[in-house]
Design a protein around this motif. Structure first.
Motif, PDB file in Angstrom:
ATOM      1  N   GLU A   1       0.909  -1.355   0.072  1.00 15.77           N
ATOM      2  CA  GLU A   1      -0.020   0.015   0.105  1.00 15.77           C
ATOM      3  C   GLU A   1       0.773   1.226   0.128  1.00 15.77           C
ATOM      4  OE1 GLU A   1      -2.653   2.103   3.377  1.00 15.77           O
ATOM      5  OE2 GLU A   1      -3.076   0.229   2.915  1.00 15.77           O
ATOM      6  N   LEU A   2       0.658   2.241  -0.789  1.00 15.73           N
ATOM      7  CA  LEU A   2       1.430   3.542  -0.787  1.00 15.73           C
ATOM      8  C   LEU A   2       0.734   4.413  -0.289  1.00 15.73           C
ATOM      9  CD1 LEU A   2       2.344   3.498  -4.777  1.00 15.73           C
ATOM     10  CD2 LEU A   2       3.682   2.555  -2.733  1.00 15.73           C
ATOM     11  N   GLN A   3       1.514   5.106   0.871  1.00 13.83           N
ATOM     12  CA  GLN A   3       0.759   6.216   1.573  1.00 13.83           C
ATOM     13  C   GLN A   3       1.538   7.429   1.424  1.00 13.83           C
ATOM     14  OE1 GLN A   3       1.101   4.646   5.784  1.00 13.83           O
ATOM     15  NE2 GLN A   3      -0.710   3.135   5.357  1.00 13.83           N
ATOM     16  N   THR A   4       0.817   8.622   0.905  1.00 21.66           N
ATOM     17  CA  THR A   4       1.300   9.670   0.514  1.00 21.66           C
ATOM     18  C   THR A   4       0.993  10.842   1.665  1.00 21.66           C
ATOM     19  OG1 THR A   4       1.547   8.976  -1.629  1.00 21.66           O
ATOM     20  CG2 THR A   4       1.542  11.576  -1.124  1.00 21.66           C
ATOM     21  N   THR A   5       1.786  11.602   1.969  1.00 18.34           N
ATOM     22  CA  THR A   5       1.570  12.670   2.766  1.00 18.34           C
ATOM     23  C   THR A   5       2.037  14.061   2.059  1.00 18.34           C
ATOM     24  OG1 THR A   5       3.438  12.718   4.121  1.00 18.34           O
ATOM     25  CG2 THR A   5       1.254  11.524   5.136  1.00 18.34           C
ATOM     26  N   THR A   6       1.445  15.066   2.396  1.00 18.25           N
ATOM     27  CA  THR A   6       1.763  16.359   1.472  1.00 18.25           C
ATOM     28  C   THR A   6       1.867  17.390   2.466  1.00 18.25           C
ATOM     29  OG1 THR A   6       1.027  15.488  -0.406  1.00 18.25           O
ATOM     30  CG2 THR A   6       1.304  17.966  -0.222  1.00 18.25           C
ATOM     31  N   LYS A   7       3.007  18.258   2.543  1.00 19.42           N
ATOM     32  CA  LYS A   7       2.918  19.396   3.410  1.00 19.42           C
ATOM     33  C   LYS A   7       3.078  20.670   2.632  1.00 19.42           C
ATOM     34  CE  LYS A   7       5.553  17.399   7.376  1.00 19.42           C
ATOM     35  NZ  LYS A   7       6.667  17.594   8.070  1.00 19.42           N
ATOM     36  N   GLN A   8       2.365  21.549   3.020  1.00 19.18           N
ATOM     37  CA  GLN A   8       2.323  22.748   2.173  1.00 19.18           C
ATOM     38  C   GLN A   8       3.060  23.712   3.153  1.00 19.18           C
ATOM     39  OE1 GLN A   8      -1.364  24.067   0.455  1.00 19.18           O
ATOM     40  NE2 GLN A   8      -0.989  22.401  -1.062  1.00 19.18           N
TER      41      GLN A   8
ATOM     42  N   LYS B   1       5.102  26.506  -1.107  1.00 18.30           N
ATOM     43  CA  LYS B   1       5.660  25.253  -1.608  1.00 18.30           C
ATOM     44  C   LYS B   1       4.738  24.100  -0.932  1.00 18.30           C
ATOM     45  CE  LYS B   1      10.484  26.921  -1.919  1.00 18.30           C
ATOM     46  NZ  LYS B   1      11.735  26.729  -1.503  1.00 18.30           N
ATOM     47  N   ALA B   2       4.912  23.005  -2.000  1.00 21.91           N
ATOM     48  CA  ALA B   2       4.354  21.744  -1.389  1.00 21.91           C
ATOM     49  C   ALA B   2       5.472  20.470  -1.686  1.00 21.91           C
ATOM     50  CB  ALA B   2       3.184  21.378  -2.192  1.00 21.91           C
ATOM     51  N   GLN B   3       5.400  19.867  -0.630  1.00 22.67           N
ATOM     52  CA  GLN B   3       6.349  18.676  -0.612  1.00 22.67           C
ATOM     53  C   GLN B   3       5.554  17.225  -0.359  1.00 22.67           C
ATOM     54  OE1 GLN B   3       9.448  18.949   2.276  1.00 22.67           O
ATOM     55  NE2 GLN B   3      10.899  17.671   1.317  1.00 22.67           N
ATOM     56  N   SER B   4       5.677  16.515  -1.065  1.00 25.77           N
ATOM     57  CA  SER B   4       5.022  15.252  -0.987  1.00 25.77           C
ATOM     58  C   SER B   4       6.011  14.311  -0.732  1.00 25.77           C
ATOM     59  CB  SER B   4       4.241  14.756  -2.050  1.00 25.77           C
ATOM     60  OG  SER B   4       3.418  15.574  -2.417  1.00 25.77           O
ATOM     61  N   LYS B   5       5.742  13.054   0.323  1.00 25.96           N
ATOM     62  CA  LYS B   5       6.469  12.038   0.551  1.00 25.96           C
ATOM     63  C   LYS B   5       5.453  10.600   0.416  1.00 25.96           C
ATOM     64  CE  LYS B   5       9.255   9.827   4.188  1.00 25.96           C
ATOM     65  NZ  LYS B   5       9.812  10.122   5.642  1.00 25.96           N
ATOM     66  N   THR B   6       6.134   9.867  -0.393  1.00 26.97           N
ATOM     67  CA  THR B   6       5.328   8.366  -0.197  1.00 26.97           C
ATOM     68  C   THR B   6       6.046   7.370   0.177  1.00 26.97           C
ATOM     69  OG1 THR B   6       4.387   9.024  -2.363  1.00 26.97           O
ATOM     70  CG2 THR B   6       4.321   6.952  -2.021  1.00 26.97           C
ATOM     71  N   VAL B   7       5.517   6.603   0.901  1.00 28.63           N
ATOM     72  CA  VAL B   7       6.222   5.712   1.836  1.00 28.63           C
ATOM     73  C   VAL B   7       5.212   4.081   1.376  1.00 28.63           C
ATOM     74  CG1 VAL B   7       6.451   4.355   4.110  1.00 28.63           C
ATOM     75  CG2 VAL B   7       6.774   6.878   3.657  1.00 28.63           C
ATOM     76  N   ALA B   8       5.999   3.168   0.955  1.00 30.16           N
ATOM     77  CA  ALA B   8       5.394   1.824   0.681  1.00 30.16           C
ATOM     78  C   ALA B   8       5.357   1.121   1.800  1.00 30.16           C
ATOM     79  CB  ALA B   8       6.082   1.278  -0.355  1.00 30.16           C
ATOM     80  N   VAL B   9       4.209   0.701   2.277  1.00 28.26           N
ATOM     81  CA  VAL B   9       3.853  -0.174   3.346  1.00 28.26           C
ATOM     82  C   VAL B   9       3.624  -1.694   2.921  1.00 28.26           C
ATOM     83  CG1 VAL B   9       2.498  -0.581   5.572  1.00 28.26           C
ATOM     84  CG2 VAL B   9       3.015   1.879   4.783  1.00 28.26           C
ATOM     85  N   HIS B  10       4.350  -2.461   3.238  1.00 31.19           N
ATOM     86  CA  HIS B  10       4.251  -3.982   2.896  1.00 31.19           C
ATOM     87  C   HIS B  10       3.580  -5.021   3.999  1.00 31.19           C
ATOM     88  CE1 HIS B  10       6.923  -2.974  -0.459  1.00 31.19           C
ATOM     89  NE2 HIS B  10       7.714  -2.534   0.350  1.00 31.19           N
TER      90      HIS B  10
END
Length: 106
Positions: A28-35, A56-65
């Motif tokens: 499952e890919l979980q994405t969080t975005t900070k502005q 500015k917007a910064q996104s980070k995606t983490v794969a959860v296995h």
């Protein structure tokens, strides 16, 4: 182990009963975005309108296995094939260890 209305019973398997053992992994890919905030000079529709800077917007995606051990077995030649699963969450090492153990029994 089988659970029937909160009663547990054990199923005894011999190597010839085991059809397959494998690890199934769901990702499952979980994405969080900070502005970040912005700075605005001027406002409205007048001559100078408005000017914004610094947003500015910064996104980070983490794969959860999530790993699940799956065991397919058949108690006798004419019986149905059964499937038992054990969830290991993110612990792939323990799931692999159990899978290797079962495969070596065959």
């Amino acid at each position: 182990m089988n659970e029937w209305h909160n009663k547990l019973s054990a199923t005894v398997l011999f190597p010839q009963n085991i059809l397959s053992a494998r690890i199934n992994t769901d990702t499952e890919l979980q994405t969080t975005t900070k502005q970040s905030g912005s700075f605005t000079v001027g406002a409205g529709k007048g001559l100078f309108g408005g000017y914004s800077t610094g947003r500015k917007a910064q996104s980070k995606t983490v794969a959860v296995h999530k790993h699940r051990f799956e065991l397919r077995y058949q108690l006798s030649a004419n019986s149905n094939v059964q499937l038992k699963t054990i969830d290991f969450g993110s612990n792939r090492v323990e799931a692999d260890n159990l899978c290797d153990l079962v495969q070596n029994l065959r």
